[in-house]
Design a protein around this motif. Structure first.
Motif, PDB file in Angstrom:
ATOM      1  N   ARG A 436       0.828  -1.213   0.000  1.00 19.26           N
ATOM      2  CA  ARG A 436       0.000   0.000   0.000  1.00 19.26           C
ATOM      3  C   ARG A 436       0.861   1.262   0.000  1.00 19.26           C
ATOM      4  NH1 ARG A 436      -3.710  -3.112   3.091  1.00 19.26           N
ATOM      5  NH2 ARG A 436      -2.562  -2.657   5.008  1.00 19.26           N
ATOM      6  N   THR A 437       1.922   1.246   0.798  1.00 19.98           N
ATOM      7  CA  THR A 437       2.792   2.417   0.852  1.00 19.98           C
ATOM      8  C   THR A 437       3.410   2.698  -0.514  1.00 19.98           C
ATOM      9  OG1 THR A 437       3.301   2.052   3.185  1.00 19.98           O
ATOM     10  CG2 THR A 437       4.857   3.388   1.934  1.00 19.98           C
ATOM     11  N   LEU A 438       3.903   1.665  -1.164  1.00 19.11           N
ATOM     12  CA  LEU A 438       4.532   1.857  -2.471  1.00 19.11           C
ATOM     13  C   LEU A 438       3.521   2.264  -3.532  1.00 19.11           C
ATOM     14  CD1 LEU A 438       7.023  -1.149  -2.423  1.00 19.11           C
ATOM     15  CD2 LEU A 438       7.561   1.285  -2.143  1.00 19.11           C
ATOM     16  N   ALA A 439       2.262   1.806  -3.380  1.00 24.22           N
ATOM     17  CA  ALA A 439       1.227   2.157  -4.354  1.00 24.22           C
ATOM     18  C   ALA A 439       0.738   3.593  -4.164  1.00 24.22           C
ATOM     19  CB  ALA A 439       0.055   1.186  -4.242  1.00 24.22           C
ATOM     20  N   ARG A 440       0.634   4.029  -2.901  1.00 20.98           N
ATOM     21  CA  ARG A 440       0.003   5.319  -2.611  1.00 20.98           C
ATOM     22  C   ARG A 440       0.994   6.455  -2.468  1.00 20.98           C
ATOM     23  NH1 ARG A 440      -4.234   3.335   2.130  1.00 20.98           N
ATOM     24  NH2 ARG A 440      -5.468   1.904   0.821  1.00 20.98           N
ATOM     25  N   GLU A 441       2.256   6.118  -2.174  1.00 14.53           N
ATOM     26  CA  GLU A 441       3.243   7.161  -1.914  1.00 14.53           C
ATOM     27  C   GLU A 441       4.446   6.980  -2.835  1.00 14.53           C
ATOM     28  OE1 GLU A 441       4.074   7.999   2.234  1.00 14.53           O
ATOM     29  OE2 GLU A 441       2.423   6.696   2.837  1.00 14.53           O
ATOM     30  N   PRO A 442       4.370   7.532  -4.038  1.00 14.75           N
ATOM     31  CA  PRO A 442       5.488   7.352  -4.979  1.00 14.75           C
ATOM     32  C   PRO A 442       6.834   7.780  -4.406  1.00 14.75           C
ATOM     33  CG  PRO A 442       3.574   8.326  -6.060  1.00 14.75           C
ATOM     34  CD  PRO A 442       3.256   8.298  -4.594  1.00 14.75           C
ATOM     35  N   ARG A 443       6.831   8.809  -3.539  1.00 16.53           N
ATOM     36  CA  ARG A 443       8.109   9.269  -2.989  1.00 16.53           C
ATOM     37  C   ARG A 443       8.781   8.195  -2.134  1.00 16.53           C
ATOM     38  NH1 ARG A 443       7.559  15.601  -1.039  1.00 16.53           N
ATOM     39  NH2 ARG A 443       7.335  16.505  -3.127  1.00 16.53           N
ATOM     40  N   ALA A 444       7.987   7.340  -1.482  1.00 17.99           N
ATOM     41  CA  ALA A 444       8.583   6.265  -0.681  1.00 17.99           C
ATOM     42  C   ALA A 444       9.342   5.300  -1.585  1.00 17.99           C
ATOM     43  CB  ALA A 444       7.501   5.537   0.110  1.00 17.99           C
ATOM     44  N   GLY A 445       8.723   4.934  -2.702  1.00 17.79           N
ATOM     45  CA  GLY A 445       9.407   4.053  -3.649  1.00 17.79           C
ATOM     46  C   GLY A 445      10.640   4.705  -4.232  1.00 17.79           C
ATOM     47  N   GLU A 446      10.556   5.990  -4.539  1.00 19.78           N
ATOM     48  CA  GLU A 446      11.703   6.700  -5.104  1.00 19.78           C
ATOM     49  C   GLU A 446      12.840   6.789  -4.084  1.00 19.78           C
ATOM     50  OE1 GLU A 446       9.991  10.422  -6.112  1.00 19.78           O
ATOM     51  OE2 GLU A 446       8.743   9.599  -7.730  1.00 19.78           O
ATOM     52  N   ALA A 447      12.495   7.069  -2.840  1.00 21.57           N
ATOM     53  CA  ALA A 447      13.529   7.179  -1.794  1.00 21.57           C
ATOM     54  C   ALA A 447      14.200   5.834  -1.557  1.00 21.57           C
ATOM     55  CB  ALA A 447      12.919   7.710  -0.504  1.00 21.57           C
ATOM     56  N   LEU A 448      13.412   4.766  -1.555  1.00 22.26           N
ATOM     57  CA  LEU A 448      13.988   3.434  -1.366  1.00 22.26           C
ATOM     58  C   LEU A 448      14.867   3.053  -2.544  1.00 22.26           C
ATOM     59  CD1 LEU A 448      14.214   0.852   0.295  1.00 22.26           C
ATOM     60  CD2 LEU A 448      12.133   0.034  -0.831  1.00 22.26           C
ATOM     61  N   ALA A 449      14.418   3.347  -3.760  1.00 24.37           N
ATOM     62  CA  ALA A 449      15.230   3.026  -4.935  1.00 24.37           C
ATOM     63  C   ALA A 449      16.567   3.752  -4.888  1.00 24.37           C
ATOM     64  CB  ALA A 449      14.461   3.393  -6.207  1.00 24.37           C
ATOM     65  N   ALA A 450      16.550   5.008  -4.478  1.00 25.10           N
ATOM     66  CA  ALA A 450      17.802   5.762  -4.368  1.00 25.10           C
ATOM     67  C   ALA A 450      18.714   5.163  -3.304  1.00 25.10           C
ATOM     68  CB  ALA A 450      17.492   7.228  -4.046  1.00 25.10           C
ATOM     69  N   GLU A 451      18.113   4.721  -2.207  1.00 28.09           N
ATOM     70  CA  GLU A 451      18.890   4.086  -1.136  1.00 28.09           C
ATOM     71  C   GLU A 451      19.549   2.807  -1.633  1.00 28.09           C
ATOM     72  OE1 GLU A 451      20.138   3.864   2.997  1.00 28.09           O
ATOM     73  OE2 GLU A 451      19.298   5.476   1.767  1.00 28.09           O
ATOM     74  N   LEU A 452      18.825   2.000  -2.375  1.00 31.44           N
ATOM     75  CA  LEU A 452      19.378   0.749  -2.889  1.00 31.44           C
ATOM     76  C   LEU A 452      20.431   1.017  -3.961  1.00 31.44           C
ATOM     77  CD1 LEU A 452      16.117  -1.409  -3.139  1.00 31.44           C
ATOM     78  CD2 LEU A 452      17.762  -1.286  -1.260  1.00 31.44           C
ATOM     79  N   ASP A 453      20.202   2.013  -4.802  1.00 30.22           N
ATOM     80  CA  ASP A 453      21.174   2.324  -5.853  1.00 30.22           C
ATOM     81  C   ASP A 453      22.478   2.858  -5.277  1.00 30.22           C
ATOM     82  OD1 ASP A 453      19.531   1.511  -7.921  1.00 30.22           O
ATOM     83  OD2 ASP A 453      18.715   3.519  -8.282  1.00 30.22           O
ATOM     84  N   ALA A 454      22.416   3.490  -4.099  1.00 29.87           N
ATOM     85  CA  ALA A 454      23.611   4.077  -3.503  1.00 29.87           C
ATOM     86  C   ALA A 454      24.655   3.036  -3.131  1.00 29.87           C
ATOM     87  CB  ALA A 454      23.225   4.887  -2.262  1.00 29.87           C
ATOM     88  N   ALA A 455      24.248   1.781  -3.022  1.00 28.41           N
ATOM     89  CA  ALA A 455      25.191   0.717  -2.652  1.00 28.41           C
ATOM     90  C   ALA A 455      25.711  -0.058  -3.861  1.00 28.41           C
ATOM     91  CB  ALA A 455      24.517  -0.252  -1.672  1.00 28.41           C
ATOM     92  N   LYS A 456      25.281   0.284  -5.036  1.00 32.51           N
ATOM     93  CA  LYS A 456      25.697  -0.468  -6.235  1.00 32.51           C
ATOM     94  C   LYS A 456      27.181  -0.261  -6.534  1.00 32.51           C
ATOM     95  CE  LYS A 456      22.982  -0.207  -9.836  1.00 32.51           C
ATOM     96  NZ  LYS A 456      22.036   0.347 -10.841  1.00 32.51           N
ATOM     97  N   GLY A 457      27.771  -1.291  -7.117  1.00 32.11           N
ATOM     98  CA  GLY A 457      29.143  -1.198  -7.587  1.00 32.11           C
ATOM     99  C   GLY A 457      30.194  -1.720  -6.642  1.00 32.11           C
ATOM    100  N   ALA A 458      29.787  -2.097  -5.425  1.00 33.20           N
ATOM    101  CA  ALA A 458      30.769  -2.551  -4.437  1.00 33.20           C
ATOM    102  C   ALA A 458      30.754  -4.056  -4.243  1.00 33.20           C
ATOM    103  CB  ALA A 458      30.519  -1.864  -3.099  1.00 33.20           C
ATOM    104  N   GLU A 459      29.662  -4.713  -4.552  1.00 30.91           N
ATOM    105  CA  GLU A 459      29.538  -6.144  -4.282  1.00 30.91           C
ATOM    106  C   GLU A 459      28.701  -6.778  -5.402  1.00 30.91           C
ATOM    107  OE1 GLU A 459      29.538  -9.778  -3.483  1.00 30.91           O
ATOM    108  OE2 GLU A 459      30.796  -8.459  -2.227  1.00 30.91           O
ATOM    109  N   ARG A 460      29.328  -7.688  -6.138  1.00 32.56           N
ATOM    110  CA  ARG A 460      28.685  -8.270  -7.314  1.00 32.56           C
ATOM    111  C   ARG A 460      27.386  -8.986  -6.965  1.00 32.56           C
ATOM    112  NH1 ARG A 460      32.607 -12.112 -10.428  1.00 32.56           N
ATOM    113  NH2 ARG A 460      33.817 -10.172 -10.260  1.00 32.56           N
ATOM    114  N   ALA A 461      27.365  -9.706  -5.849  1.00 28.56           N
ATOM    115  CA  ALA A 461      26.156 -10.449  -5.487  1.00 28.56           C
ATOM    116  C   ALA A 461      24.986  -9.492  -5.223  1.00 28.56           C
ATOM    117  CB  ALA A 461      26.417 -11.310  -4.253  1.00 28.56           C
ATOM    118  N   TYR A 462      25.296  -8.363  -4.615  1.00 29.20           N
ATOM    119  CA  TYR A 462      24.237  -7.371  -4.357  1.00 29.20           C
ATOM    120  C   TYR A 462      23.712  -6.798  -5.665  1.00 29.20           C
ATOM    121  CZ  TYR A 462      21.981  -3.026  -2.975  1.00 29.20           C
ATOM    122  OH  TYR A 462      21.077  -2.003  -2.827  1.00 29.20           O
ATOM    123  N   ASP A 463      24.598  -6.404  -6.557  1.00 30.97           N
ATOM    124  CA  ASP A 463      24.171  -5.811  -7.822  1.00 30.97           C
ATOM    125  C   ASP A 463      23.303  -6.785  -8.613  1.00 30.97           C
ATOM    126  OD1 ASP A 463      25.711  -3.683  -7.037  1.00 30.97           O
ATOM    127  OD2 ASP A 463      27.318  -4.023  -8.493  1.00 30.97           O
TER     128      ASP A 463
END
Length: 541
Positions: A436-463
């Motif tokens: 429901r949060t992701l459906a009703r609050e686009p900013r929550a999804g955007e903030a989470l996506a940015a948080e997950l993208d911030a860790a990319k490039g350091a660990e192949r299994a994570y990427d």
């Protein structure tokens, strides 16, 4: 005072190969991941060191044992048959409530200093390791503050008492008290989590209201006030029900105390409002919108507590394996034992990291951080609580039969393990809230996506795992896949925090065993971990 050692040479045998009594672990100096996590997320190290010294002391542990041993007692009447509707607690309970309140458990997040919610969350983590029962009333007191802001007049009276660094258990109206605690009573028999099915009604009485109805769960029934929901002509509405009135007891009748699996030091009850006097809080008919602010903040604590419970169990297990031998080797030196403990420690590290990052989002001053808080706390609550039960169960098994005996804290920790996964939304409720949060609050999804993208490039299994998740669910999943989706997203969130804040052995170990390479279903069914580095993190101060 010097204590003489216990006798080891007995009439029939000599006691050996039994680890001695573990000295009280230092909950701050002895927990390197906590110190690093607090530093990374901006908490107050000085305040936490002081709180940990009190919470983790031998005195506090004895108080916790007393509070559990001398369980809360319901006293309905005095000797003449007059109604009391009181719960009596052991002195140890009151001592720990005072310790928590004076440390700032309920206050520090609202005092305007940076990192207040991170500092609060770390106090939840620390006190949960000693006596989780007192955390419930302290947590509700902390969480009630933002809900009280819905009424400026009530807020002016109540918030200074809720955030006072003091504990006052006196039976007296709010204006006569140095400090106050706040509880919550939402659940009814017929609805459970579906609070819109509540039947408790509210009738106007001048500027106030009278509530009539039954509540199936009311934790901490000796609180000075309760937030509750009742039906008015406009619909479900939030009310503040004071426990004590001027010269009288409010018509809140305790029916019985719940005979719970754990959390024994804390009283949970069934209550009836029999025309209880109440103040409306927030808009008429907007009860869920008002009380959800309290629920949102209690969920932070239910996300942090399992990390503390896991930590306490693993410290006991480590003490045992370092002090006991089997088959001519210390248990800690046996490869399979090391694999099991290292794997368990990664669940604890992930829970601690995710909880502290969620707490920082609560501290955030911009809309992106506030949006992240709404989704991050649900992910952390879901994943961390689902891992707490098996982690503590395995720690109990490490001690063998001793782990099943009340001489150790493992049985208490095991009984506590399911609680926070149930309180404030069980697993299915939380997973549906995530959708429901992701459906009703686009900013929550955007903030989470940015948080997950911030860790990319350091660990192949994570990427690779992040890409797989996004390919599997380019949008929201079907409701039947909500648990799978939440588990994947929650573990990615924890891994993203560890990659940015923890040593490589921990971050890579978590990512590869939770997100990457194939593994078995049971703890320890892994390979390729840097067990030495992971276990050093568990042991080091």
């Amino acid at each position: 005072m010097t204590q003489l050692p216990p006798a080891e040479r007995l009439a029939t045998h000599t006691v050996e190969n039994q680890p001695g009594l573990m000295p009280p672990p230092d909950l701050w100096a002895g927990d390197a991941p906590l110190r690093a996590g607090v530093a990374a997320q901006g908490g107050d190290a000085q305040a936490l060191a002081a709180a940990a010294a009190r919470f983790g002391s031998a005195e506090a542990r004895a108080e916790g044992e007393e509070a559990r041993r001398d369980a809360p007692r319901l006293v309905l009447f005095d000797r003449g048959g007059r109604r009391l509707d009181e719960v009596r607690f052991a002195p140890g309970y009151h001592s720990l409530m005072q310790a928590g309140a004076e440390a700032g458990y309920a206050a520090v997040a609202w005092e305007g200093r940076p990192g207040g919610h991170v500092t609060h969350a770390a106090m939840v983590y620390s006190l949960s390791q000693v006596e989780p029962g007192v955390c419930c009333p302290l947590t509700m007191t902390y969480a009630g503050v933002p809900a009280m802001e819905a009424d400026p007049e009530l807020a002016e009276t109540w918030i200074p008492k809720l955030t006072a660094r003091a504990y006052d258990p006196a039976i007296a109206p709010i204006h006569e008290k140095r400090a106050a605690t706040l509880g919550m009573a939402m659940t009814e028999k017929q609805g459970g989590s579906d609070v819109r099915a509540n039947t408790t009604r509210a009738d106007p009485d001048g500027d106030l209201w009278r509530l009539t109805g039954h509540k199936w769960f009311c934790s901490a029934p000796m609180s000075d006030g309760f937030l509750t929901l009742a039906q008015t002509e406009a619909g479900l509405t939030c009310f503040l029900v004071p426990r004590w009135l001027e010269g009288a007891r409010n018509a809140i009748r305790l029916q019985r105390l719940k005979d719970k699996l754990g959390n024994r030091a804390n009283a949970s009850s069934e209550i009836e409002f029999q025309g209880a006097l109440a103040h409306r809080l927030g808009e008429d008919g907007q009860g869920v919108r008002t009380i959800i602010r309290m629920v949102h903040h209690t969920r932070l604590d239910t996300a942090m507590a399992p990390a503390g419970l896991m930590r306490a169990a693993l410290v006991e297990a480590l003490w045992w394996v370092e002090g006991r031998r089997a088959f001519q080797k210390r248990l800690i030196d046996q490869p399979l034992m090391r694999a099991v403990l290292a794997d368990l420690a990664l669940d604890w590290e992930g829970a601690l990291a995710a909880g502290l990052r969620a707490a920082r989002a609560f501290d955030g001053g911009d809309e992106g951080e506030r949006a992240l808080a709404r989704i991050a706390v649900a992910l952390a609550k879901y994943v961390s609580n689902k891992r707490a039960v098996p982690v503590i169960g395995e720690a109990m098994e490490v001690l063998g039969g001793m782990g099943y005996v009340e001489d150790t804290p493992l049985p208490m920790l095991y009984r506590e393990a399911p609680l926070n996964g149930i309180w404030e939304g069980s697993g299915n409720v939380i997973c549906l809230d995530i959708l429901r949060t992701l459906a009703r609050e686009p900013r929550a999804g955007e903030a989470l996506a940015a948080e997950l993208d911030a860790a990319k490039g350091a660990e192949r299994a994570y990427d690779a795992a992040l890409e797989t998740h996004r390919m599997r669910w380019p949008g929201l999943p079907a409701e039947s896949e909500a648990r799978w989706f939440a588990e994947s997203l929650g573990q990615l969130f924890a891994a993203s925090v560890l990659i940015r804040t923890a040593p490589d052995a921990v971050a890579a170990g978590y990512a590869r065993t939770r997100l990457g390479a194939p593994r078995g279903l049971m703890p320890g069914a892994v390979s390729g971990l840097d067990e030495g580095a992971i276990l050093d993190r568990l042991a080091q101060g």
